[in-house]
Write a protein that holds these residues in place. Structure first.
Motif, PDB file in Angstrom:
ATOM      1  N   ARG A 282       0.724  -1.260   0.017  1.00 55.64           N
ATOM      2  CA  ARG A 282       0.201  -0.044   0.088  1.00 55.64           C
ATOM      3  C   ARG A 282       0.871   1.273   0.030  1.00 55.64           C
ATOM      4  NH1 ARG A 282      -4.704  -1.802   4.046  1.00 55.64           N
ATOM      5  NH2 ARG A 282      -6.053  -3.062   2.524  1.00 55.64           N
ATOM      6  N   ARG A 283       1.902   1.134   0.714  1.00 56.10           N
ATOM      7  CA  ARG A 283       2.766   2.353   0.801  1.00 56.10           C
ATOM      8  C   ARG A 283       3.384   2.497  -0.441  1.00 56.10           C
ATOM      9  NH1 ARG A 283       5.310   5.748   4.477  1.00 56.10           N
ATOM     10  NH2 ARG A 283       7.209   6.315   3.339  1.00 56.10           N
ATOM     11  N   ARG A 284       3.812   1.520  -1.226  1.00 64.63           N
ATOM     12  CA  ARG A 284       4.192   1.790  -2.524  1.00 64.63           C
ATOM     13  C   ARG A 284       3.193   2.416  -3.491  1.00 64.63           C
ATOM     14  NH1 ARG A 284       6.350  -3.323  -2.874  1.00 64.63           N
ATOM     15  NH2 ARG A 284       5.044  -3.867  -4.279  1.00 64.63           N
ATOM     16  N   GLU A 285       2.229   1.772  -3.391  1.00 62.27           N
ATOM     17  CA  GLU A 285       1.349   2.204  -4.183  1.00 62.27           C
ATOM     18  C   GLU A 285       0.842   3.692  -4.197  1.00 62.27           C
ATOM     19  OE1 GLU A 285      -1.130  -1.782  -4.648  1.00 62.27           O
ATOM     20  OE2 GLU A 285      -2.170  -0.400  -3.543  1.00 62.27           O
ATOM     21  N   THR A 286       0.735   4.217  -2.725  1.00 65.22           N
ATOM     22  CA  THR A 286       0.514   5.571  -2.616  1.00 65.22           C
ATOM     23  C   THR A 286       1.688   6.456  -2.897  1.00 65.22           C
ATOM     24  OG1 THR A 286      -0.582   5.002  -0.473  1.00 65.22           O
ATOM     25  CG2 THR A 286       0.140   7.436  -0.561  1.00 65.22           C
ATOM     26  N   GLU A 287       3.077   5.994  -2.735  1.00 68.09           N
ATOM     27  CA  GLU A 287       4.116   6.620  -3.364  1.00 68.09           C
ATOM     28  C   GLU A 287       3.968   6.996  -4.601  1.00 68.09           C
ATOM     29  OE1 GLU A 287       7.775   5.198  -1.650  1.00 68.09           O
ATOM     30  OE2 GLU A 287       8.862   5.678  -3.431  1.00 68.09           O
ATOM     31  N   ARG A 288       3.617   6.047  -5.461  1.00 65.37           N
ATOM     32  CA  ARG A 288       3.531   5.983  -7.024  1.00 65.37           C
ATOM     33  C   ARG A 288       2.447   6.880  -7.471  1.00 65.37           C
ATOM     34  NH1 ARG A 288       5.667   4.465 -11.365  1.00 65.37           N
ATOM     35  NH2 ARG A 288       4.456   4.103 -13.115  1.00 65.37           N
ATOM     36  N   GLU A 289       1.605   6.800  -6.760  1.00 65.67           N
ATOM     37  CA  GLU A 289       0.448   7.833  -7.063  1.00 65.67           C
ATOM     38  C   GLU A 289       0.664   9.337  -6.978  1.00 65.67           C
ATOM     39  OE1 GLU A 289      -3.315   6.889  -5.182  1.00 65.67           O
ATOM     40  OE2 GLU A 289      -3.404   4.913  -5.978  1.00 65.67           O
ATOM     41  N   ILE A 290       1.519   9.490  -5.858  1.00 61.12           N
ATOM     42  CA  ILE A 290       2.097  10.845  -5.779  1.00 61.12           C
ATOM     43  C   ILE A 290       3.226  11.250  -6.559  1.00 61.12           C
ATOM     44  CG2 ILE A 290       3.293  12.480  -3.890  1.00 61.12           C
ATOM     45  CD1 ILE A 290       2.098  10.797  -1.650  1.00 61.12           C
TER      46      ILE A 290
ATOM     47  N   VAL B 187       3.675  21.712  -3.723  1.00 57.03           N
ATOM     48  CA  VAL B 187       3.327  20.265  -2.859  1.00 57.03           C
ATOM     49  C   VAL B 187       1.822  20.407  -2.774  1.00 57.03           C
ATOM     50  CG1 VAL B 187       3.688  19.514  -0.632  1.00 57.03           C
ATOM     51  CG2 VAL B 187       5.569  20.180  -1.572  1.00 57.03           C
ATOM     52  N   GLU B 188       1.275  21.588  -2.549  1.00 60.11           N
ATOM     53  CA  GLU B 188      -0.273  21.497  -2.367  1.00 60.11           C
ATOM     54  C   GLU B 188      -0.919  21.026  -3.467  1.00 60.11           C
ATOM     55  OE1 GLU B 188       2.025  24.051  -1.312  1.00 60.11           O
ATOM     56  OE2 GLU B 188       1.577  23.513   0.624  1.00 60.11           O
ATOM     57  N   MET B 189      -0.519  21.321  -4.741  1.00 66.14           N
ATOM     58  CA  MET B 189      -1.010  21.002  -6.016  1.00 66.14           C
ATOM     59  C   MET B 189      -1.078  19.562  -6.179  1.00 66.14           C
ATOM     60  SD  MET B 189       0.536  23.900  -8.539  1.00 66.14           S
ATOM     61  CE  MET B 189      -0.142  23.221 -10.175  1.00 66.14           C
ATOM     62  N   ILE B 190       0.185  19.045  -5.692  1.00 62.50           N
ATOM     63  CA  ILE B 190       0.468  17.437  -5.929  1.00 62.50           C
ATOM     64  C   ILE B 190      -0.538  16.874  -5.198  1.00 62.50           C
ATOM     65  CG2 ILE B 190       2.264  15.715  -5.612  1.00 62.50           C
ATOM     66  CD1 ILE B 190       4.536  17.747  -6.575  1.00 62.50           C
ATOM     67  N   SER B 191      -0.171  17.258  -3.893  1.00 64.61           N
ATOM     68  CA  SER B 191      -1.199  16.533  -2.946  1.00 64.61           C
ATOM     69  C   SER B 191      -2.720  16.472  -3.407  1.00 64.61           C
ATOM     70  CB  SER B 191      -1.176  17.278  -1.448  1.00 64.61           C
ATOM     71  OG  SER B 191       0.063  17.364  -1.017  1.00 64.61           O
ATOM     72  N   ALA B 192      -3.363  17.561  -3.581  1.00 61.33           N
ATOM     73  CA  ALA B 192      -4.511  17.495  -4.155  1.00 61.33           C
ATOM     74  C   ALA B 192      -4.788  16.574  -5.382  1.00 61.33           C
ATOM     75  CB  ALA B 192      -5.057  19.058  -4.628  1.00 61.33           C
ATOM     76  N   GLU B 193      -3.949  16.699  -6.284  1.00 64.05           N
ATOM     77  CA  GLU B 193      -4.091  15.895  -7.445  1.00 64.05           C
ATOM     78  C   GLU B 193      -4.197  14.468  -6.959  1.00 64.05           C
ATOM     79  OE1 GLU B 193      -4.210  17.001 -10.646  1.00 64.05           O
ATOM     80  OE2 GLU B 193      -3.728  14.979 -11.916  1.00 64.05           O
ATOM     81  N   ALA B 194      -3.189  14.072  -6.059  1.00 62.36           N
ATOM     82  CA  ALA B 194      -3.146  12.616  -5.498  1.00 62.36           C
ATOM     83  C   ALA B 194      -4.153  12.252  -4.666  1.00 62.36           C
ATOM     84  CB  ALA B 194      -1.551  12.359  -5.142  1.00 62.36           C
ATOM     85  N   GLY B 195      -4.796  13.207  -4.211  1.00 61.94           N
ATOM     86  CA  GLY B 195      -5.806  12.998  -3.242  1.00 61.94           C
ATOM     87  C   GLY B 195      -5.310  12.675  -1.554  1.00 61.94           C
ATOM     88  N   VAL B 196      -4.143  13.198  -1.374  1.00 60.49           N
ATOM     89  CA  VAL B 196      -3.652  13.178   0.111  1.00 60.49           C
ATOM     90  C   VAL B 196      -3.598  14.382   0.619  1.00 60.49           C
ATOM     91  CG1 VAL B 196      -2.362  10.996  -0.726  1.00 60.49           C
ATOM     92  CG2 VAL B 196      -1.379  13.063  -0.719  1.00 60.49           C
ATOM     93  N   SER B 197      -3.316  14.496   2.010  1.00 62.79           N
ATOM     94  CA  SER B 197      -2.875  15.902   2.475  1.00 62.79           C
ATOM     95  C   SER B 197      -1.471  16.138   2.403  1.00 62.79           C
ATOM     96  CB  SER B 197      -3.333  15.699   3.966  1.00 62.79           C
ATOM     97  OG  SER B 197      -2.373  14.610   4.692  1.00 62.79           O
ATOM     98  N   PRO B 198      -1.258  17.285   2.522  1.00 61.88           N
ATOM     99  CA  PRO B 198       0.260  17.836   2.413  1.00 61.88           C
ATOM    100  C   PRO B 198       1.080  16.991   3.341  1.00 61.88           C
ATOM    101  CG  PRO B 198      -1.181  19.809   2.110  1.00 61.88           C
ATOM    102  CD  PRO B 198      -1.990  18.572   2.484  1.00 61.88           C
ATOM    103  N   ARG B 199       0.465  16.892   4.768  1.00 61.23           N
ATOM    104  CA  ARG B 199       1.104  16.043   5.688  1.00 61.23           C
ATOM    105  C   ARG B 199       1.457  14.813   5.280  1.00 61.23           C
ATOM    106  NH1 ARG B 199       0.412  16.183  11.703  1.00 61.23           N
ATOM    107  NH2 ARG B 199       0.807  14.011  12.255  1.00 61.23           N
ATOM    108  N   THR B 200       0.484  13.898   4.714  1.00 58.63           N
ATOM    109  CA  THR B 200       0.881  12.815   4.046  1.00 58.63           C
ATOM    110  C   THR B 200       1.879  12.780   3.016  1.00 58.63           C
ATOM    111  OG1 THR B 200      -1.471  12.115   4.311  1.00 58.63           O
ATOM    112  CG2 THR B 200      -0.093  10.673   2.826  1.00 58.63           C
ATOM    113  N   PHE B 201       1.701  13.964   1.988  1.00 59.59           N
ATOM    114  CA  PHE B 201       3.092  14.052   1.048  1.00 59.59           C
ATOM    115  C   PHE B 201       4.209  13.770   1.686  1.00 59.59           C
ATOM    116  CE2 PHE B 201       5.973  16.592  -0.749  1.00 59.59           C
ATOM    117  CZ  PHE B 201       5.988  16.133  -2.436  1.00 59.59           C
ATOM    118  N   PHE B 202       4.436  14.621   2.883  1.00 60.56           N
ATOM    119  CA  PHE B 202       5.669  14.836   3.591  1.00 60.56           C
ATOM    120  C   PHE B 202       6.074  13.617   4.197  1.00 60.56           C
ATOM    121  CE2 PHE B 202       4.815  19.547   2.995  1.00 60.56           C
ATOM    122  CZ  PHE B 202       5.926  19.464   2.218  1.00 60.56           C
TER     123      PHE B 202
END
Lengths: 205, 205
Positions: free
Chosen positions: B17-25, B43-58
């Motif tokens: 799952r971690r790998r999938e999320t990483e790949r989606e981002i 980072v905000e644009m990328i997070s929104a596009e990937a459907g995660v929070s900026p916190r998750t992005f980091f």
């Protein structure tokens, strides 16, 4: 006539002063990183130690990492011109002469073991220093590829120049790293030559 | 017993799952960089596009550069284990088998030409992307040196593992770059093999 005779000297004086200031800032940065630890050093501290303003600092380096870490310098213009002007030759001969060029340059402008050692150690501990060091080594490889390309009448990005530069880079990086870690205050040349010989052995048919 | 049987599956599910999320981002970041230009993406644009929070992005990437640029992945565990378990052998044989290992891995897990192309192009234009890409390639070389070291019963930083990794890195980097620039939607394997052959030719006595 006065202008054309003097212009090169004036330019070379300016560029020599620039190199000296760059080196003073670098040495101040390295000294502070060793004395206080990499994380504690700031651009303000480095500028104060080197006797320049932070504004001047940023004319030379984009950030403290770049000021602390120096990579291999470009080859001296005379040696580079001699290599390029020898013109096209079989690739193997060019690689042999490239190796001789590198070791001659290291002999004539020996790097400081303590500086090289500090750079590699900091790179092992701090990813952002590793990034700077890798970029410096990559710039060195691009410089080598450019010389080989000009000599062979090819582009720097063509296969042979790019791969020769990759070989030279591997030998220089491994050789310098090993020399810096050894308690050897002599020349790095035997270490670079040894890495090159080992590369030959590994790839020999 | 239940625990010891199930634990590996649970762990592998979490890491998948971690790998999938990483790949989606990563794909969101790459898509936005192409659509709007590297400098415009946040980072905000990328997070929104990937459907995660900026916190998750980091949790996945330290900054946008790292999210946009992927380097060569580690070799698959099965292939790596097979290579290591073959045990000590003459260095030349190990290098031949290392080459086969790399090309098998590229055949089984082909990189996406468009992604590789975008990464090299962005690195040519943006020094900070180049720094990330070089760090990724360096991590790949460390991974290879580790495999060779384990196989030979040496340290990853010892001469032979380090230089073999440098050779592998040169062949992979040059091969991928050339493949990505060619209008060739086939496999990168012939390009990597060609770079390796050319390295042999250059270093042959």
């Amino acid at each position: 006539m006065m202008v054309s005779v003097n212009a090169p000297n004036r330019e070379s004086l300016r560029s020599r002063r620039r190199r000296e200031t760059e080196r003073e800032i670098h040495l101040a940065a390295l000294h502070l990183a060793r004395a206080h630890g990499f994380d504690k050093v700031t651009v303000e501290m480095i500028s104060a130690e080197a006797g320049v303003s932070p504004r001047t600092f940023f004319n030379y380096f984009p950030n403290k990492d770049a000021a602390i870490v120096q990579g291999p310098a470009e080859l001296s213009e005379e040696l580079a011109a001699e290599f390029v002007s020898a013109g096209p030759a079989p690739a193997k001969q060019v690689l042999t002469e490239l190796t001789r060029l590198l070791t001659r340059d290291f002999s004539e402008h020996p790097p400081q073991r303590e500086e090289v050692h500090a750079a590699f150690e900091l790179a092992r501990e701090h990813p952002q220093v590793l990034a700077v060091l890798l970029a410096r080594f990559d710039a060195f490889a691009v410089h080598i590829a450019d010389l080989v390309g000009r000599r062979l009448g090819e582009e720097a990005g063509d296969e042979v120049p790019a791969l020769m530069a990759a070989i030279a880079l591997a030998a220089v990086r491994q050789g310098l790293d090993r020399w810096a870690r050894a308690s050897d205050d002599g020349s790095p040349v035997p270490y670079v030559e040894r890495s090159m010989d080992l590369l030959r052995t590994l790839l020999a048919p």
